[in-house]
Design a protein around this motif. Structure first.
Motif, short mmCIF file in Angstrom:
data_model
loop_
_atom_site.label_atom_id
_atom_site.label_comp_id
_atom_site.label_asym_id
_atom_site.label_seq_id
_atom_site.Cartn_x
_atom_site.Cartn_y
_atom_site.Cartn_z
N VAL A 156 35.93 26.48 32.22
CA VAL A 156 35.41 26.11 33.50
C VAL A 156 33.82 26.13 33.58
O VAL A 156 33.42 27.10 33.04
CB VAL A 156 35.81 26.81 34.67
CG1 VAL A 156 35.31 26.63 36.03
CG2 VAL A 156 37.66 26.56 34.77
N GLY A 157 33.17 25.22 33.82
CA GLY A 157 31.74 25.31 33.93
C GLY A 157 31.42 25.45 35.37
O GLY A 157 32.00 24.82 36.21
N LEU A 158 30.41 26.28 35.59
CA LEU A 158 29.93 26.52 37.05
C LEU A 158 28.29 26.37 37.05
O LEU A 158 27.70 27.27 36.60
CB LEU A 158 30.40 27.96 37.57
CG LEU A 158 31.94 28.16 37.60
CD1 LEU A 158 32.19 28.97 36.63
CD2 LEU A 158 32.39 28.34 39.04
N CYS A 159 27.83 25.55 38.10
CA CYS A 159 26.42 25.14 37.63
C CYS A 159 25.99 25.31 39.10
O CYS A 159 26.40 24.58 40.06
CB CYS A 159 26.45 23.57 37.20
SG CYS A 159 24.83 23.02 37.15
N GLY A 160 24.65 25.71 39.05
CA GLY A 160 23.66 25.74 40.18
C GLY A 160 23.39 27.07 40.71
O GLY A 160 22.85 27.93 39.77
N ASP A 161 23.65 27.42 42.02
CA ASP A 161 23.43 28.54 42.44
C ASP A 161 24.75 29.66 42.30
O ASP A 161 25.20 29.69 43.12
CB ASP A 161 23.12 28.45 44.16
CG ASP A 161 22.79 29.57 44.69
OD1 ASP A 161 22.65 30.58 44.01
OD2 ASP A 161 22.54 29.70 46.04
N LEU A 162 24.48 30.44 41.12
CA LEU A 162 25.58 31.28 40.89
C LEU A 162 25.16 32.73 41.55
O LEU A 162 26.08 33.45 41.54
CB LEU A 162 25.64 31.48 39.38
CG LEU A 162 25.91 29.96 38.69
CD1 LEU A 162 26.16 30.20 37.27
CD2 LEU A 162 26.89 29.30 39.47
N LYS A 163 23.96 32.86 41.89
CA LYS A 163 23.53 34.28 42.41
C LYS A 163 24.10 34.31 44.03
O LYS A 163 24.61 35.33 44.37
CB LYS A 163 21.98 34.33 42.54
CG LYS A 163 21.49 35.66 43.04
CD LYS A 163 19.93 35.86 42.86
CE LYS A 163 19.47 37.03 43.55
NZ LYS A 163 17.93 37.18 43.32
N TYR A 164 23.72 33.26 44.96
CA TYR A 164 24.11 33.32 46.18
C TYR A 164 25.33 32.43 46.64
O TYR A 164 26.02 32.54 47.66
CB TYR A 164 23.16 32.74 47.05
CG TYR A 164 21.63 33.49 46.72
CD1 TYR A 164 21.49 34.89 47.28
CD2 TYR A 164 20.45 33.05 46.06
CE1 TYR A 164 20.36 35.49 47.36
CE2 TYR A 164 19.38 33.64 45.97
CZ TYR A 164 19.25 34.91 46.38
OH TYR A 164 17.95 35.62 46.49
N GLY A 165 25.94 31.85 45.69
CA GLY A 165 26.94 31.02 45.80
C GLY A 165 28.38 31.79 45.89
O GLY A 165 28.81 32.10 45.07
N ARG A 166 28.86 31.98 47.31
CA ARG A 166 30.02 32.64 47.55
C ARG A 166 31.30 31.91 46.92
O ARG A 166 32.19 32.46 46.66
CB ARG A 166 29.91 32.96 49.13
CG ARG A 166 30.13 31.76 49.91
CD ARG A 166 29.90 31.92 51.46
NE ARG A 166 29.64 30.75 52.31
CZ ARG A 166 29.07 30.68 53.56
NH1 ARG A 166 28.64 31.65 53.92
NH2 ARG A 166 28.98 29.50 53.90
N THR A 167 31.15 30.73 47.11
CA THR A 167 32.58 29.66 46.44
C THR A 167 32.40 30.33 45.08
O THR A 167 33.42 30.18 44.45
CB THR A 167 32.01 28.34 46.66
OG1 THR A 167 30.99 27.81 46.06
CG2 THR A 167 32.17 28.15 48.21
#
Length: 359
Positions: A156-167
């Motif tokens: 799984v790749g997770l991209c973008g706002d990983l700091k504030y991204g609650r999802t």
């Protein structure tokens, strides 16, 4: 003493078998919606949304209506007694006395746990600041199960706002509980995943690595989870502008991916996925949004009908003279809350927002 209810504050509050049961029920509702049309007849759900929402709020409301129930609540705190200075405890105490189940989204991290401490009915966390979003995670798990047929052995790749991204935080915590899942974290250095989530992945033996571009991760992925850069989470407009256009998914990047890979997004999107990608059958984000209604129907039924949980809301130690250092923690504004911390070596962990404080 607090009454016992089936609150959903964090996915970690329940076992994997419980999540799987909710997903299985949601799949049955998808197949046989008419069989569930009166399951909540006579029940009332309150939806308290202290910040804007489209999918989460409306999918919860549609879920309750399709189950035969009724809805009260607000989607703008300025139209409620909050605008007069009413604290969270009093709002929750009153509204929960009118309802059978309460769904809340709030700007402060840890607010859902704070609300549950005061509530006289079950509380479901519909997003607490940049902290957690467990019902979106259940939506994501249902989508993965429906689209790929499994929740394990995924890259799984997770991209973008990983700091504030609650999802992102909630999804990583959940998928790390299934065997052989690997994670590629795609972000700028300043928006990288918080250490407390990395610690969860490490403790569960999950393989993960951090990269800076979508292109280098794309060929390996079974699922790409795109997120928007959230203007509302930044302290300055300048920092937001530096980050907002760094990642963009295009048809050219999609050509680097596996034929069976899917793209998910919790929505709303801004410009991080070009609209041309919508026509690609691997773009699953609109189907994902629809799945949110079905999984929330299942969650409402499970929350109302199961035996109350015996797990206490706070399990740490009260430190009256220690304050959480997270400026967005609910304890910064709701000053009556007990300052409860879990201890981990020389570190105190806030029980509301998971912020770490070195002793």
């Amino acid at each position: 003493m607090n009454k016992k209810f089936n609150h959903l504050i964090d996915m970690d509050d329940y076992t994997v078998s419980h999540w799987n049961a909710i997903i299985g029920l949601a799949q049955d509702i998808m197949r046989r919606p008419d069989s569930y049309s009166d399951k909540c007849s006579g029940r009332i759900m309150a939806t308290l949304f202290y910040e804007p929402s489209t999918r989460t709020q409306m999918s919860f409301q549609a879920a309750m209506i399709r189950l035969g129930g009724s809805i009260i609540g607000f989607d703008n705190p300025s139209n409620s007694s909050v605008a007069k200075g009413e604290n969270l405890k009093d709002t929750i105490k009153i509204v929960s006395s009118y309802s059978d189940i309460l769904v809340m989204r709030h700007t402060s991290e840890g607010s859902a746990r704070a609300a549950a401490l005061a509530a006289d009915c079950p509380v479901i966390n519909a997003g607490d600041g940049g902290h957690l979003h467990p019902t979106q995670t259940l939506t994501d798990l249902l989508t993965l199960k429906t689209e790929l047929g499994r929740l394990d052995n995924l890259t799984v790749g997770l991209c973008g706002d990983l700091k504030y991204g609650r999802t992102v935080h909630s999804l990583l915590k959940a998928l790390s509980c299934y065997p052989n899942n690997k994670f590629i974290l795609i972000s700028t250095e300043s928006l990288s995943l918080p250490s407390y989530i990395k610690d969860v992945l490490s403790a569960r033996g999950c393989e993960f690595r951090e990269v800076r571009t979508i292109d280098e991760a794309m060929p390996e992925l079974d699922m790409l989870y795109m997120t928007r850069i959230q203007r509302e989470r930044f302290d300055s407009e300048e920092e937001y502008k530096r980050q907002k256009d760094v990642y963009k998914l295009t048809p050219a990047k999609m050509r680097l991916a596996k034929k069976e890979m899917i793209v998910m997004h919790p929505l709303p999107r801004v410009n991080e996925i070009e609209v041309e990608v919508d026509d690609d059958p691997r773009a699953a984000y609109f189907r994902q949004a629809l799945n949110g209604m079905y999984v929330r129907m299942a969650l409402i039924l499970t929350t109302l009908n199961n035996e109350p949980s015996c797990k206490p809301l706070l399990t740490g130690v009260i430190h009256k003279d220690v304050c959480c250092s997270n400026k967005k923690c609910v304890t910064q504004t709701e000053l009556y809350l007990p300052h409860s911390f879990r201890k981990f070596g020389d570190i105190l962990i806030c029980e509301y927002c998971d912020e770490r404080i070195l002793l």
